[in-house]
Motif scaffolding. Structure first.
Motif, PDB file in Angstrom:
ATOM      1  N   ASP A  84     -10.568   0.475  -4.192  1.00  0.00           N
ATOM      2  CA  ASP A  84      -9.445   0.877  -5.037  1.00  0.00           C
ATOM      3  C   ASP A  84      -8.773   2.131  -4.477  1.00  0.00           C
ATOM      4  O   ASP A  84      -7.542   2.195  -4.319  1.00  0.00           O
ATOM      5  CB  ASP A  84      -9.961   1.119  -6.455  1.00  0.00           C
ATOM      6  CG  ASP A  84      -8.850   1.292  -7.478  1.00  0.00           C
ATOM      7  OD1 ASP A  84      -7.665   1.257  -7.101  1.00  0.00           O
ATOM      8  OD2 ASP A  84      -9.170   1.470  -8.668  1.00  0.00           O
TER       9      ASP A  84
ATOM     10  N   ARG B  90      -2.178  -2.389  -9.836  1.00  0.00           N
ATOM     11  CA  ARG B  90      -1.802  -1.010  -9.534  1.00  0.00           C
ATOM     12  C   ARG B  90      -1.373  -0.787  -8.092  1.00  0.00           C
ATOM     13  O   ARG B  90      -0.780   0.241  -7.786  1.00  0.00           O
ATOM     14  CB  ARG B  90      -2.966  -0.067  -9.843  1.00  0.00           C
ATOM     15  CG  ARG B  90      -3.251   0.116 -11.315  1.00  0.00           C
ATOM     16  CD  ARG B  90      -4.062   1.389 -11.551  1.00  0.00           C
ATOM     17  NE  ARG B  90      -5.098   1.571 -10.554  1.00  0.00           N
ATOM     18  CZ  ARG B  90      -6.271   0.937 -10.574  1.00  0.00           C
ATOM     19  NH1 ARG B  90      -6.505   0.059 -11.532  1.00  0.00           N
ATOM     20  NH2 ARG B  90      -7.177   1.153  -9.649  1.00  0.00           N
ATOM     21  N   HIS B  91      -1.722  -1.702  -7.204  1.00  0.00           N
ATOM     22  CA  HIS B  91      -1.455  -1.483  -5.790  1.00  0.00           C
ATOM     23  C   HIS B  91      -0.413  -2.476  -5.279  1.00  0.00           C
ATOM     24  O   HIS B  91      -0.694  -3.675  -5.156  1.00  0.00           O
ATOM     25  CB  HIS B  91      -2.748  -1.621  -4.980  1.00  0.00           C
ATOM     26  CG  HIS B  91      -3.716  -0.515  -5.227  1.00  0.00           C
ATOM     27  ND1 HIS B  91      -3.590   0.738  -4.653  1.00  0.00           N
ATOM     28  CD2 HIS B  91      -4.838  -0.461  -6.003  1.00  0.00           C
ATOM     29  CE1 HIS B  91      -4.587   1.507  -5.053  1.00  0.00           C
ATOM     30  NE2 HIS B  91      -5.352   0.811  -5.879  1.00  0.00           N
TER      31      HIS B  91
ATOM     32  N   LEU C 260      -7.012   1.618  -0.928  1.00  0.00           N
ATOM     33  CA  LEU C 260      -5.782   0.828  -0.890  1.00  0.00           C
ATOM     34  C   LEU C 260      -4.536   1.688  -0.990  1.00  0.00           C
ATOM     35  O   LEU C 260      -3.434   1.218  -0.671  1.00  0.00           O
ATOM     36  CB  LEU C 260      -5.795  -0.218  -2.000  1.00  0.00           C
ATOM     37  CG  LEU C 260      -6.656  -1.449  -1.710  1.00  0.00           C
ATOM     38  CD1 LEU C 260      -6.780  -2.336  -2.936  1.00  0.00           C
ATOM     39  CD2 LEU C 260      -6.078  -2.254  -0.543  1.00  0.00           C
ATOM     40  N   SER C 261      -4.680   2.957  -1.382  1.00  0.00           N
ATOM     41  CA  SER C 261      -3.515   3.851  -1.352  1.00  0.00           C
ATOM     42  C   SER C 261      -2.993   3.999   0.061  1.00  0.00           C
ATOM     43  O   SER C 261      -1.795   4.228   0.278  1.00  0.00           O
ATOM     44  CB  SER C 261      -3.880   5.220  -1.946  1.00  0.00           C
ATOM     45  OG  SER C 261      -4.906   5.841  -1.188  1.00  0.00           O
TER      46      SER C 261
ATOM     47  N   ASP D  59      -0.848   1.007   0.519  1.00  0.00           N
ATOM     48  CA  ASP D  59       0.381   1.148  -0.288  1.00  0.00           C
ATOM     49  C   ASP D  59       1.450   1.962   0.435  1.00  0.00           C
ATOM     50  O   ASP D  59       2.655   1.726   0.260  1.00  0.00           O
ATOM     51  CB  ASP D  59       0.057   1.825  -1.629  1.00  0.00           C
ATOM     52  CG  ASP D  59      -0.803   0.974  -2.541  1.00  0.00           C
ATOM     53  OD1 ASP D  59      -0.870  -0.251  -2.319  1.00  0.00           O
ATOM     54  OD2 ASP D  59      -1.429   1.542  -3.459  1.00  0.00           O
TER      55      ASP D  59
END
Length: 454
Positions: free
Chosen positions: A443, A363-364, A446-447, A450
């Motif tokens: 999780d 997802r990342h 990590l945005s 990103d």
């Protein structure tokens, strides 16, 4: 053992503020530009938690410096230290003490057959120094081979043996160290596209280097079985067996640096157990007693130990086999066995950390690679998955990594961050719920990374 709440009083907070003031006035910190450094105060710790100077509880996914393998304040180890202090706080190393004798026995039960003697040191760096000294004296040779992207300690020889940028300011050719390119599949130095290619090409490079440096000049080859701060990159299949064959062929002593990877961290007592590697010398520290009292050492193959049967070994230290440290080691190894911590570390890596990190990576876009074993994992962050450009330069940090580290702390996680990587290295007995909560924070954080992907 883990408590959900440890009361932090106003008195504790004030004591922490005073400690921070005194630290800034008087303490000179390792690996830091002193005026720029803003250290975190730790007021308390228990199990997989620490409490910072503001009273915030953080999940310790760093195990400090990847050494508190049994978590903080394990009651059996604390009690063993207290009991030993009541009987015998210290004794010179030339005298026998029961804690040292028992610690040595327990350690040699875990090492491969034929490594039946232990020389105790204060930590990992001096363990490496003494292992190299033993190899040089045993072989009558001088040169030492070590890999780039490695870390072996901060003392003069150990930091020269080190293959990461911490070596640069202290690099002296007089130390007799020659570096070689490691097998590192994700960032291959050999243009490899498969693990098989990486093994074959890395071993060919190493053999060429040995021949060109002169095998009769080389005393030892030192290798982190799984490099720690250098990136937790696992050796590809066949690589360690190939290294062992080369050292046998050329009469070179193989030193396994298990300072960080040893004592259960990888889901085996020693990381080399995963590959059935049998080194000649094993440098250890950290997890042997979870750092509760400083301790390291060298496990020695019998034929090397025999070199010093009739000849004095020219080395020693006042605190070799210190009773408090060795009592902590005895209690730590015993607790790890009784509580099944090594098997639990393997389970956590197999069932929790590995699957969750692979799911997070999907997802990342900032996640270039995830890798590890047991409770020993790295998340490598990139600006671009295709080019694999790192999110921070080799040997440095970046605004993106600074923001990510802050987000992890704000979310309630104490991380281990190095260059462009976040290492997931919790205590081996961390409760599953705590681990899941920490990975949830990673999780979400990590945005931040990103946002820097181009």
């Amino acid at each position: 053992m883990t408590t959900d709440t440890t009361p932090i009083s106003a008195t504790d907070l004030e004591a922490g503020r005073r400690a921070h003031e005194l630290d800034r006035a008087h303490v000179f910190h390792s690996w830091q530009a002193q005026a720029l450094f803003q250290p975190m105060t730790v007021l308390a710790a228990s199990g997989s938690y620490v409490w910072d100077g503001d009273g915030n509880r953080l999940i310790d996914l760093s195990s400090q410096l990847v050494n508190t393998n049994i978590g903080h304040q394990h009651p059996a180890v604390v009690a063993a230290i207290q009991e030993q202090a009541g009987r015998l706080c210290t004794v010179a190393p030339q005298h026998v003490n029961d804690a040292r004798s028992e610690a040595a026995r327990l350690i040699t039960e875990l090492t491969p057959a034929g490594l039946d003697r232990v020389f105790f040191t204060n930590g990992g760096a001096d363990a490496v120094e003494h292992a190299i000294r033993m190899a040089r004296l045993h072989t009558g040779r001088t040169k030492v081979l070590s890999a780039y992207r490695s870390y072996h300690g901060g003392t003069q020889l150990a930091v020269n043996v080190t293959g990461d940028p911490r070596r640069f300011a202290n690099d002296y050719s007089a130390e007799g160290v020659v570096h070689f390119m490691p097998a590192y599949t994700y960032r291959s130095y050999f243009g490899s596209t498969t693990e098989e290619e990486e093994t074959e090409r890395a071993l060919r490079h190493l053999e060429d280097l040995i021949v060109l440096e002169g095998p009769t000049n080389i005393a030892a080859l030192i290798l982190e079985t799984i490099p720690g701060t250098a990136g937790i990159y696992l050796p590809p299949p066949g690589y360690l067996a190939g290294v062992r064959e080369l050292t046998h062929r050329f009469g070179i002593v193989l030193i396994a640096d298990e300072v960080m990877a040893g004592f259960g961290r990888s889901g085996a007592w020693f990381a080399f157990d995963h590959w059935d590697l049998e080194p000649d010398l094993v440098a250890f520290a950290k997890g042997v007693n979870s750092g509760y009292v400083p301790l390291g050492g060298v496990a020695i193959r019998d034929e090397i130990a025999a070199t010093f049967d009739e000849r004095a070994y020219p080395g020693g230290l006042t605190y070799s086999g210190h009773p408090l440290a060795c009592a902590a080691a005895v209690a730590t190894i015993t607790a790890m066995r009784e509580e099944g911590m090594v098997d639990n570390a393997a389970r956590l890596g197999r069932e929790v950390i590995g699957p969750r990190l692979r799911e997070i990576a999907e997802r990342h876009p900032s996640v270039g690679d995830v890798r590890g074993l047991g409770c020993f994992w790295a998340v490598e962050l990139v600006k671009n998955r295709e080019t694999r450009e790192p999110l921070a330069p080799y040997g440095g940090s970046s605004p993106a990594m600074t923001e990510l580290t802050a987000a992890l702390r704000t979310g309630g996680v104490l991380p281990f961050v190095n260059f462009n990587r976040v290492h997931v290295v919790p205590p081996l007995n961390i409760p599953d719920d705590d681990l899941h909560a920490g990975l949830d924070v990673l999780d979400e954080a990590l945005s931040v990374a990103d946002a820097h992907v181009g």
